[in-house]
Motif scaffolding. Structure first.
Motif, PDB file in Angstrom:
ATOM      1  N   PRO A 175       0.803  -1.234   0.000  1.00 53.88           N
ATOM      2  CA  PRO A 175       0.000   0.000   0.000  1.00 53.88           C
ATOM      3  C   PRO A 175       0.833   1.281   0.000  1.00 53.88           C
ATOM      4  CG  PRO A 175      -0.831  -1.573   1.618  1.00 53.88           C
ATOM      5  CD  PRO A 175       0.466  -2.120   1.117  1.00 53.88           C
ATOM      6  N   ALA A 176       2.149   1.184   0.261  1.00 58.77           N
ATOM      7  CA  ALA A 176       3.002   2.382   0.220  1.00 58.77           C
ATOM      8  C   ALA A 176       3.510   2.667  -1.197  1.00 58.77           C
ATOM      9  CB  ALA A 176       4.176   2.229   1.181  1.00 58.77           C
ATOM     10  N   ALA A 177       3.414   1.684  -2.087  1.00 60.84           N
ATOM     11  CA  ALA A 177       3.936   1.845  -3.454  1.00 60.84           C
ATOM     12  C   ALA A 177       2.870   2.517  -4.321  1.00 60.84           C
ATOM     13  CB  ALA A 177       4.360   0.495  -4.032  1.00 60.84           C
ATOM     14  N   ARG A 178       2.518   3.756  -3.981  1.00 60.64           N
ATOM     15  CA  ARG A 178       1.354   4.394  -4.610  1.00 60.64           C
ATOM     16  C   ARG A 178       1.709   5.258  -5.809  1.00 60.64           C
ATOM     17  NH1 ARG A 178       1.834   6.717   0.628  1.00 60.64           N
ATOM     18  NH2 ARG A 178      -0.041   5.897   1.569  1.00 60.64           N
ATOM     19  N   TYR A 179       3.011   5.451  -6.061  1.00 57.12           N
ATOM     20  CA  TYR A 179       3.408   6.352  -7.153  1.00 57.12           C
ATOM     21  C   TYR A 179       3.803   5.563  -8.395  1.00 57.12           C
ATOM     22  CZ  TYR A 179       3.650   9.390  -3.121  1.00 57.12           C
ATOM     23  OH  TYR A 179       3.350  10.068  -1.967  1.00 57.12           O
ATOM     24  N   ARG A 205       7.777   4.415  -3.544  1.00 56.38           N
ATOM     25  CA  ARG A 205       7.222   4.665  -2.214  1.00 56.38           C
ATOM     26  C   ARG A 205       7.718   5.990  -1.661  1.00 56.38           C
ATOM     27  NH1 ARG A 205       7.184  -0.489   0.980  1.00 56.38           N
ATOM     28  NH2 ARG A 205       8.058   0.842   2.592  1.00 56.38           N
ATOM     29  N   GLY A 206       7.053   6.465  -0.608  1.00 60.89           N
ATOM     30  CA  GLY A 206       7.548   7.631   0.136  1.00 60.89           C
ATOM     31  C   GLY A 206       7.121   8.958  -0.453  1.00 60.89           C
ATOM     32  N   ALA A 207       7.537   9.198  -1.668  1.00 59.82           N
ATOM     33  CA  ALA A 207       7.143  10.404  -2.409  1.00 59.82           C
ATOM     34  C   ALA A 207       7.326  10.081  -3.873  1.00 59.82           C
ATOM     35  CB  ALA A 207       8.028  11.590  -2.024  1.00 59.82           C
ATOM     36  N   HIS A 208       6.744  10.903  -4.734  1.00 60.88           N
ATOM     37  CA  HIS A 208       6.940  10.644  -6.160  1.00 60.88           C
ATOM     38  C   HIS A 208       8.382  10.985  -6.527  1.00 60.88           C
ATOM     39  CE1 HIS A 208       5.744   9.475 -10.056  1.00 60.88           C
ATOM     40  NE2 HIS A 208       4.455   9.758  -9.929  1.00 60.88           N
ATOM     41  N   TYR A 209       8.812  10.578  -7.730  1.00 61.14           N
ATOM     42  CA  TYR A 209      10.181  10.870  -8.166  1.00 61.14           C
ATOM     43  C   TYR A 209      10.408  12.382  -8.158  1.00 61.14           C
ATOM     44  CZ  TYR A 209      10.492   5.970  -9.459  1.00 61.14           C
ATOM     45  OH  TYR A 209      10.505   4.592  -9.406  1.00 61.14           O
ATOM     46  N   PRO A 303      -0.745  11.578 -10.584  1.00 59.35           N
ATOM     47  CA  PRO A 303      -0.881  11.655  -9.119  1.00 59.35           C
ATOM     48  C   PRO A 303      -0.811  10.238  -8.539  1.00 59.35           C
ATOM     49  CG  PRO A 303      -2.669  12.833 -10.232  1.00 59.35           C
ATOM     50  CD  PRO A 303      -1.963  12.021 -11.271  1.00 59.35           C
ATOM     51  N   PRO A 304      -0.564  10.105  -7.252  1.00 60.71           N
ATOM     52  CA  PRO A 304      -0.492   8.760  -6.658  1.00 60.71           C
ATOM     53  C   PRO A 304      -1.813   8.011  -6.818  1.00 60.71           C
ATOM     54  CG  PRO A 304      -0.584  10.455  -4.958  1.00 60.71           C
ATOM     55  CD  PRO A 304      -0.380  11.167  -6.263  1.00 60.71           C
ATOM     56  N   LEU A 305      -1.732   6.682  -6.889  1.00 64.11           N
ATOM     57  CA  LEU A 305      -2.935   5.874  -7.072  1.00 64.11           C
ATOM     58  C   LEU A 305      -3.787   5.833  -5.806  1.00 64.11           C
ATOM     59  CD1 LEU A 305      -1.674   2.848  -9.221  1.00 64.11           C
ATOM     60  CD2 LEU A 305      -2.581   5.064  -9.959  1.00 64.11           C
ATOM     61  N   ALA A 306      -3.188   6.155  -4.657  1.00 61.07           N
ATOM     62  CA  ALA A 306      -3.938   6.271  -3.405  1.00 61.07           C
ATOM     63  C   ALA A 306      -3.477   7.561  -2.724  1.00 61.07           C
ATOM     64  CB  ALA A 306      -3.666   5.067  -2.508  1.00 61.07           C
ATOM     65  N   PRO A 307      -4.368   8.228  -1.961  1.00 61.48           N
ATOM     66  CA  PRO A 307      -4.006   9.519  -1.354  1.00 61.48           C
ATOM     67  C   PRO A 307      -2.755   9.409  -0.487  1.00 61.48           C
ATOM     68  CG  PRO A 307      -6.340   9.039  -1.022  1.00 61.48           C
ATOM     69  CD  PRO A 307      -5.728   7.811  -1.618  1.00 61.48           C
ATOM     70  N   ASP A 308      -1.904  10.448  -0.545  1.00 63.09           N
ATOM     71  CA  ASP A 308      -0.683  10.450   0.266  1.00 63.09           C
ATOM     72  C   ASP A 308      -0.657  11.622   1.238  1.00 63.09           C
ATOM     73  OD1 ASP A 308      -0.305  12.581  -1.428  1.00 63.09           O
ATOM     74  OD2 ASP A 308       1.706  11.999  -2.075  1.00 63.09           O
ATOM     75  N   GLY A 309      -1.783  12.333   1.356  1.00 58.78           N
ATOM     76  CA  GLY A 309      -1.848  13.468   2.267  1.00 58.78           C
ATOM     77  C   GLY A 309      -1.377  14.770   1.654  1.00 58.78           C
TER      78      GLY A 309
END
Ligand SMILES: [Zn+2]
Length: 358
Positions: A175-179, A205-209, A303-309
């Protein structure tokens, strides 16, 4: 009247007020002249290559900077005058044909699968990349071996749908691999190590590139300081200058600050997914091929596939496509200028957009 990038300053000055204001918010444009004195002994050679000695003696250079993203390009009319020659065509054809019967022709035997399995589309199937860029790194292997086979919107849409499903599978796995990031390196000159048609995708993960995250922040800062949407303004300027065309709802622009030759930006609508770019991408690739482009890169920002805040509300799905030059040319298309300063560009964006209108 044939418009050229050399008249960009005047063209911006003549824009309607709203587009003019947007152009001033985003871009700085200046024109400069370079001069030289050629000895008589060089005249024949210069005339043969550039048409006349005068063309070389006085050269006009247009410098464009995007003040928001700090991307920049230098357009030289002399370079733009040079005819396009694709010397490598036949040799490339031979290389593509002789590369047939490669592991990608039988992907189930010739390629590894991701731990979550393979995603199958109507025109391709995913594999797991052997030497990974990132924790999740997949390949979309096209059914079609020939990387220069004609593309249409339906095929591209199927590829993008498959990539989207791959991204969702990676997200379900972690679930962290959203980008999700999608890239297409077509032929060796564009960084493709395998000839067989394919795209690649990563999920990070973490943030987009960093380049994607930088653009998100720059657009937010622009919105905050101008109360205008950056992507809408970017489109407004290109469209008003005659450098835009809409394809199936996506905004396609011949970039004023191309990273290298013929760069085209495809801007989708915020909230839509990457498949909404399919028809536009197919249009660009088809135009590239018609112009003689063989090696090209494509990147898709999402944008990320799931919200990242973080605030991605105005960030549209977007694709960037660029010509990487003649595969037979041993001189790289990028040098120290492109890596460390600004891009030096020969192709007039007005000719790029001409090719995109059908
Ligand atoms: Zn193949």
């Amino acid at each position: 009247m044939t418009r050229t990038i050399l008249e960009l300053e005047d063209a911006i000055g003549a824009l309607p007020a709203d587009a003019r204001a947007a152009a001033d918010r985003i871009f700085t444009v200046s024109t400069t002249t370079g001069r030289l004195n050629a000895p008589a002994s060089m005249h024949a050679w210069i005339t043969k290559l550039f048409g006349s000695v005068e063309a070389v003696s006085t050269q006009h250079i247009v410098r464009v900077t995007n003040k928001v993203t700090l991307e920049g390009a230098l357009f030289n009319d002399l370079r733009a005058l040079r005819p396009i020659e694709v010397k490598g065509g036949e040799e490339v054809r031979k290389t593509i044909d002789s590369a047939a019967n490669d592991p990608f022709d039988k992907p189930l035997e010739g390629t590894p699968a991701d731990t979550f399995g393979r995603i199958k589309g109507a025109h391709g199937v995913t594999a797991s990349n052997v030497a990974k860029y990132d924790g999740y790194h997949g390949v979309l292997v096209f059914d079609e071996h020939d990387p220069l086979a004609p593309v249409d919107a339906a095929t591209i849409r199927d590829h993008l749908e498959t990539v989207k499903r791959w991204g969702e599978a990676a997200l379900a796995d972690d679930p962290a691999a959203r980008y999700l990031f999608l890239m297409w390196n077509c032929l060796w000159r564009a960084g493709g190590s395998i000839v067989h048609g394919h795209m690649q995708m990563t999920a990070t993960r973490g943030a987009h590139y960093p380049r994607v995250e930088a653009l998100r922040r720059q657009a937010l800062a622009y919105d905050a300081s101008t109360e205008r949407d950056y992507f809408d303004d970017l489109w407004l300027v290109h469209d008003a200058l005659g450098l835009g065309v809409e394809v199936d709802g996506a905004r396609v622009a011949a970039s004023l600050v191309p990273i290298k030759e013929r760069e085209v930006i495809v801007l989708g609508r915020p909230g839509r997914d990457l498949t909404s770019l399919a028809a536009a991408i197919a249009r660009v690739v088809t135009a590239f091929r018609a112009t003689g482009v063989m090696a090209h890169n494509m990147a898709v920002y999402l944008p990320p596939l799931a919200p990242d805040g973080e605030d991605w509300r105005r960030f549209p799905p977007m694709a960037r496509l660029v010509d990487r030059g003649d595969p037979a040319n041993r001189t790289s298309d990028i040098g120290a200028m492109e890596l460390y300063a600004a891009s030096v560009i020969a192709t007039d964006p007005y000719r790029v957009i001409d090719a995109l209108r059908v």
